[in-house]
Design an enzyme around this catalytic site. Structure first.
Site, PDB file in Angstrom:
ATOM      1  N   MET A  46     -59.922  50.427  27.006  1.00 33.04           N
ATOM      2  CA  MET A  46     -60.625  49.705  28.138  1.00 33.04           C
ATOM      3  C   MET A  46     -60.439  50.397  29.415  1.00 33.04           C
ATOM      4  O   MET A  46     -59.325  50.713  30.023  1.00 33.04           O
ATOM      5  CB  MET A  46     -59.950  48.136  28.181  1.00 33.04           C
ATOM      6  N   GLN A  97     -66.529  50.658  19.102  1.00 33.19           N
ATOM      7  CA  GLN A  97     -65.926  49.296  18.972  1.00 33.19           C
ATOM      8  C   GLN A  97     -66.310  48.091  19.431  1.00 33.19           C
ATOM      9  O   GLN A  97     -66.741  48.009  20.620  1.00 33.19           O
ATOM     10  CB  GLN A  97     -64.505  49.794  19.639  1.00 33.19           C
ATOM     11  N   CYS A 127     -56.383  43.937  19.889  1.00 33.31           N
ATOM     12  CA  CYS A 127     -56.182  43.609  21.666  1.00 33.31           C
ATOM     13  C   CYS A 127     -55.709  42.239  21.587  1.00 33.31           C
ATOM     14  O   CYS A 127     -55.988  41.228  21.316  1.00 33.31           O
ATOM     15  CB  CYS A 127     -57.432  43.803  22.218  1.00 33.31           C
ATOM     16  N   ASN A 238     -51.846  54.793  14.445  1.00 34.72           N
ATOM     17  CA  ASN A 238     -52.020  54.735  15.879  1.00 34.72           C
ATOM     18  C   ASN A 238     -50.427  54.074  16.579  1.00 34.72           C
ATOM     19  O   ASN A 238     -50.218  53.216  16.173  1.00 34.72           O
ATOM     20  CB  ASN A 238     -53.116  53.910  16.526  1.00 34.72           C
ATOM     21  N   GLY A 239     -50.339  54.379  17.733  1.00 35.50           N
ATOM     22  CA  GLY A 239     -49.414  53.758  18.467  1.00 35.50           C
ATOM     23  C   GLY A 239     -48.419  54.622  18.806  1.00 35.50           C
ATOM     24  O   GLY A 239     -47.341  54.935  17.886  1.00 35.50           O
TER      25      GLY A 239
END
Length: 360
Positions: A46, A97, A127, A238-239
Site C-alpha cells: 500500500m 490485488q 492485511c 513471503n515475509g
C-alpha cells in the site's frame, strides 16, 4: 497490552496430522501461471507499488512478477479506474490485488481487472489493519474459509486469468497447522491454484500493521510443508526475505519467493536476483536508472510531477558510497516546480564522483 501480545505471539506452533491431499481434478479449472513467472515476485504494498514503482522494478527485474497495491472491489467498480488501475504495458506480467468479501462484487471487479489487461487477480487475505478489519476483508478472512472459497469461485467464473490468494498462516493465537491447511484446501477446491503465503500469523488486536510485519515469528516451514503435502498447488513464500541468499534458499522448498520491503528499500536486490536466476549481465545502478529516461520524460510531458516517480528510486544506491547524497538530492529537489530529468543526472553525478574518487 502490546507486550502481552508479543509474548503470546512468540508461542510455538503445534504440528498435527494433515487432512488427505486434494487433487487438481477436484478444482474448478483456472489458468495456471507459468512456473518461471513465479520464481521471483514483488509484493503488493500500500502507498508504494503504484504504476511508477512497478515500471522501475520491471527495469531492474525483467522476469519478476509484479503486483499492484490492494484496491477494494468497490473502488474498482465505482471509482476512478484510470487512476486506480493505471498500468504501463512494460509492467507485464502484473497482477491486480483486490480487497473485499462480497463474492458478487469481487467477481465484477475481477472481470474489470482482466478486461483492463491484468495477468492475474489476487485476493488479499492477509492485511491486518483496523480499517481493513472494519470492512471485513484482509486477514480476518482467514477465519471465513467458506466465504473466501465462494469469492474465489465467483472470481474464477467471472474472468479468464488466474485467480490467486495471498494469506497469512492464521490469526491471533491460532497456531494450528491443520486450520491453515483446511483454509487452503477449501479455497483450492474453489479453483485457486496458487497461494502466496506470508509466513506469519496476523494479530488483529494489539499490534499495528507495522508490528504485524515484524513481531509475529516467521514460520517458513509451514509454507514448505504446504508445498510438500499439496504438490499440485503453486506456493510462493513471503515475509522477511531480505537478501539474495535467503530468497534463493526458499526455491529449494517452494515455487518462488516474494520480496516486499527489501525490494522497495534496496531495489537493486531485484536486479541481482533476476540476473542470478534467469541469466544476463549485471548492469550498474546508473545504467539501469538512465534506461528509464524516456519513461520519466514521457510522464513529465503528461503533467506527472517528478516526485511521484523518484520517490520509488531513493533506495537504489542503498549501502553505496554517495547513496545518502543521491537520496538527499532527489528528496529535496523532486518536489520543486519544473524539476526534470536533469535532477536525476545531478544525483547520479554525485554517486559517480565517489566511484571515480575510490578508483583513483
Amino acid at each position: 497490552m502490546a507486550a502481552d501480545r508479543r509474548a503470546s505471539v512468540a508461542a510455538g506452533c503445534r504440528q498435527v496430522d494433515a487432512a488427505p491431499p486434494i487433487t487438481m481434478a477436484a478444482m474448478i479449472p483456472t489458468p495456471a501461471i507459468p512456473a518461471a513467472q513465479l520464481r521471483l515476485s514483488v509484493a503488493p504494498m500500500m502507498d508504494w507499488t503504484d504504476s511508477h514503482c512497478r515500471v522501475f522494478h520491471r527495469t531492474l527485474a525483467p522476469h519478476a512478477r509484479l503486483y499492484t497495491e490492494m484496491v477494494h472491489a468497490n473502488a474498482v467498480i465505482h471509482g476512478d479506474r484510470a487512476r486506480l488501475l493505471a498500468m504501463d504495458p512494460v509492467e507485464h506480467p502484473v497482477a491486480l490485488q483486490l480487497g473485499g468479501s462480497e463474492p458478487a462484487l469481487l467477481a465484477q471487479a475481477a472481470r474489470i481487472g482482466a478486461e483492463r489487461g491484468f495477468d492475474e487477480i489476487n485476493l488479499n487475505c492477509g492485511c491486518p489493519s483496523d480499517r481493513v478489519q472494519a470492512g471485513r476483508f484482509g486477514a480476518c478472512l482467514m477465519r471465513e474459509p467458506a466465504l473466501v472459497a465462494a469469492s474465489v469461485a465467483a472470481m474464477v467464473e467471472a474472468c479468464d486469468v488466474p485467480v490467486t490468494v495471498k494469506c497469512r498462516l492464521g490469526v491471533d493465537d491460532d497456531h494450528r497447522f491443520e486450520v491453515f491447511l483446511a483454509f487452503v484446501d477449501e479455497v483450492a477446491a474453489a479453483g485457486c491454484r496458487m497461494f502466496v503465503v506470508h509466513a506469519r500469523n496476523a494479530w488483529l488486536k494489539g499490534l499495528s500493521p507495522r508490528e504485524n510485519r515484524e513481531v509475529p515469528p516467521l514460520r517458513y516451514d509451514w509454507a514448505y510443508r504446504l508445498k510438500q503435502e499439496r504438490p499440485a498447488l503453486q506456493v510462493i513464500v513471503n515475509g522477511g526475505i531480505a537478501t539474495p541468499d535467503e530468497a534463493t534458499a526458499h526455491l529449494q522448498h517452494t515455487d518462488g519467493a516474494m520480496l516486499g520491503r527489501a525490494a522497495y528499500h534496496e531495489p537493486y536486490v531485484l536486479h541481482r536476483l533476476d540476473t542470478a536466476w534467469f541469466g544476463g549481465e549485471l548492469s550498474s545502478r546508473a545504467e539501469l536508472l538512465r534506461s528509464l529516461r524516456p519513461y520519466v520524460e514521457s510522464q513529465l510531458e503528461r503533467g506527472v510531477f517528478l516526485k511521484h516517480i523518484t520517490r520509488h528510486m531513493l533506495g537504489l544506491f542503498h549501502g553505496e558510497r554517495g547513496g545518502r547524497a543521491f537520496r538527499q538530492i532527489l528528496s529535496e529537489g523532486a518536489h520543486k516546480p519544473g524539476a526534470d530529468w536533469s535532477l536525476i543526472e545531478q544525483a547520479l553525478a554525485v554517486t559517480e564522483s565517489f566511484a571515480a574518487r575510490d578508483a583513483a
